[in-house]
Motif scaffolding. Structure first.
Motif: not given
Length: 56
Positions: A22-26
Motif C-alpha cells: 500500500p505504501a507504493f500506491i500511497a
C-alpha cells in the motif's frame, strides 16, 4: 492555444516487493495530488522501472 496546459513526465522506480505494498500506491497518490493531475489541463506520462530486481 491554451497556455494553461501542463505536461508532467514522471519517472518511477519500484522494486518487486515494494510495488505490491500500500505504501507504493500511497506515494503515487501523493504525487498525483501534489501535481493536481486530476485537472483536465494537466497531462502526464508515467514511466519507469516497475519490475526492477536490483536497487542499482
Amino acid at each position: 492555444m491554451n497556455a494553461n496546459k501542463n505536461l508532467y513526465v514522471i519517472s518511477v522506480y519500484s522494486s518487486r516487493t515494494l510495488r505490491r505494498t500500500p505504501a507504493f500506491i500511497a506515494e503515487l497518490e501523493k504525487i498525483f495530488c501534489k501535481l493536481n493531475l486530476n485537472r483536465s489541463a494537466n497531462y502526464y506520462i508515467l514511466a519507469g522501472d516497475l519490475n526492477a530486481r536490483h536497487v542499482e
